[in-house]
Write an enzyme that holds these catalytic residues in place. Structure first.
Site, short mmCIF file in Angstrom:
data_model
loop_
_atom_site.label_atom_id
_atom_site.label_comp_id
_atom_site.label_asym_id
_atom_site.label_seq_id
_atom_site.Cartn_x
_atom_site.Cartn_y
_atom_site.Cartn_z
N LYS A 70 29.95 36.28 41.58
CA LYS A 70 30.04 36.69 40.19
C LYS A 70 30.33 35.48 39.29
O LYS A 70 29.53 34.58 39.24
CB LYS A 70 31.08 37.80 40.05
N ARG A 124 31.31 24.90 61.76
CA ARG A 124 31.98 26.16 61.44
C ARG A 124 33.41 25.85 61.02
O ARG A 124 33.94 26.42 60.06
CB ARG A 124 31.97 27.13 62.63
N ASP A 163 42.38 40.87 43.65
CA ASP A 163 40.94 40.59 43.57
C ASP A 163 40.67 40.22 42.11
O ASP A 163 40.68 41.07 41.24
CB ASP A 163 40.13 41.82 44.01
C1 PLP Z 1 31.10 42.06 44.06
C2 PLP Z 1 32.52 42.32 44.30
C3 PLP Z 1 33.10 42.23 45.59
C4 PLP Z 1 32.26 41.96 46.82
O1 PLP Z 1 31.64 40.73 46.79
P1 PLP Z 1 30.26 40.39 47.55
O2 PLP Z 1 30.08 38.95 47.23
O3 PLP Z 1 29.21 41.28 46.96
O4 PLP Z 1 30.47 40.66 48.99
C5 PLP Z 1 34.45 42.42 45.72
N1 PLP Z 1 35.23 42.72 44.67
C6 PLP Z 1 34.72 42.83 43.42
C7 PLP Z 1 35.64 43.16 42.28
C8 PLP Z 1 33.36 42.63 43.19
O5 PLP Z 1 32.87 42.77 41.96
#
Ligand code: PLP
Length: 383
Positions: A201, A52, A176
């Protein structure tokens, strides 16, 4: 295989954090599928005690993404949401956060349904307007949480300007960067304190892993993230770390094709008589095109377009053959979705209207297929 100190972006993506396995010379960091590490004698180990806390596959990925984003260190988490949750541990009860109003639905859910229970306050603001950000700041504001471009209306926030506001108020700026990817936009050199990604993504890029990462611009923040990653334990698995590492090696070439296909689809749609509006930062018609040119290198693979009515949006989504009707984004295959009924169904109608998320809006995550085939597909779906 030594990364020169002045190495350029695509070289960093391939080599940063990567060293051949000392035991075998394997060029690719192995998947260290182990829970613990044998110690030579009491108090003597190789820097790895329990998985971990430390894992070599995860460490290789973290060093790689830290270099890609131009940060001091990165920490990988089990999902994008786990990464964002870790970021919120910089806050304490009574603190206030200014958030991009059109933020990712999961982020809004975490802030609004969970963290408000712990006496944290959130203001949702159109961060594309610096004066609104400034006006939302309170004496207890400790963080600005920004997404740019936003999903699905592709509104941009000026990262440099927002970083300056954050600095002036001794608040952290978090970006983000999932939607753009670091090949298109690097918030840390522009002044952000923390950058987060859903590696699900573009960083992984192949629609076969769920993960998240936080990159810190400063050592103190890195220390805290390392502590929290171990203390709360929402770590990325060795296998997922390995998958994302495989993804980041091709980030530059994938993003070049995502950018090119995004631009070409946006231009095709803008010229199509059935389409009333296209939202893509690479179009001169985008109200923030100048900011996009300054802040982004290429304009990404995400675009949205309005086909006038819900019925037409439904038809387009159902009639595409090559494009897949699905949520998510950032993979090599093109996805199409109807945000109002899919990704953003939980956003109240008035809020959707405020941000221009109409029922007739369709979103595309442009993949890296041949652009001719993508245009043919949309053409037949719209006709
Ligand atoms: C998909 C996404 C998230 C969350 O990510 P997960 O891997 O699905 O938990 C956060 N911010 C943005 C802009 C996203 O497209």
């Amino acid at each position: 295989m030594k990364l020169p100190p002045e190495a350029r972006f695509s070289t960093i993506c391939i080599h940063a954090g990567q060293t051949p396995d000392p035991g075998t010379g394997a060029i690719i960091t192995p998947i260290f599928q182990t829970s613990t590490y044998v110690q030579e004698e009491l108090g003597k180990h190789k820097g790895y005690e329990y998985a971990r806390t430390q894992n070599p596959t995860r460490a290789a990925l973290e060093a790689n993404i830290a270099a890609i984003e131009g940060g001091r260190a990165a920490y990988a988490f089990a999902s994008g949401m786990a990464a964002i949750d870790a970021i919120t541990t910089f806050l304490a009860a009574g603190d206030h956060v200014v958030v991009t109003d059109n933020t990712y639905g999961g982020t809004f859910r975490l802030f609004d349904k969970v963290l408000t229970r712990y006496d944290l306050q959130f203001s949702y603001v159109d961060t594309s307007q610096p004066e609104l950000v400034e006006r939302a700041i309170r004496p207890n504001t400790k963080m600005l949480f920004v997404e740019t471009p936003t999903n699905p209306v592709m509104r941009l926030t000026d990262i440099g300007h927002t970083a300056e506001i954050a600095r002036r108020h001794s608040a952290r700026l978090v970006v983000d960067n999932t939607f753009a990817s670091p090949a298109v936009q690097r918030p840390i050199p522009l002044g952000a304190d923390l950058v987060t990604h859903s590696t699900t993504k573009y960083l992984n890029g192949h629609s076969d892993s769920v993960g998240g990462v936080v990159v810190a611009a400063r050592d103190e923040d890195a220390e805290w993230l390392k502590f929290i990653q171990n203390a709360a334990g929402a770590i990325l698995s060795p296998f997922d770390s390995w998958l994302v590492l495989r993804g980041t090696k091709t980030l530059t070439v994938r993003m070049a094709q995502h950018n090119a296909n995004g631009q070409a689809l946006a231009e095709f749609l803008e010229a199509h008589p059935r389409v009333s509006r296209v939202l893509y930062p690479g179009l001169p018609s985008h109200p923030q095109h100048e900011l996009a040119r300054r802040q982004m290198r290429g304009f990404g693979g995400m675009l949205s377009f309005d086909v006038g009515t819900f019925e037409m949006a439904r038809r387009v989504c159902n009639r595409v053959r090559l494009m897949a009707l699905a949520e998510s984004l950032g993979g090599v295959e093109t996805l199409i979705c109807h945000p109002a009924s899919m990704t953003h169904a939980s956003v109240p109608l008035e809020r959707r209207q405020e941000i221009g998320l109409t029922d007739s809006l369709v979103r595309i995550s442009a993949g890296i297929e041949d652009i001719g085939d993508l245009i043919d597909d949309l053409q037949q779906a719209l006709d």
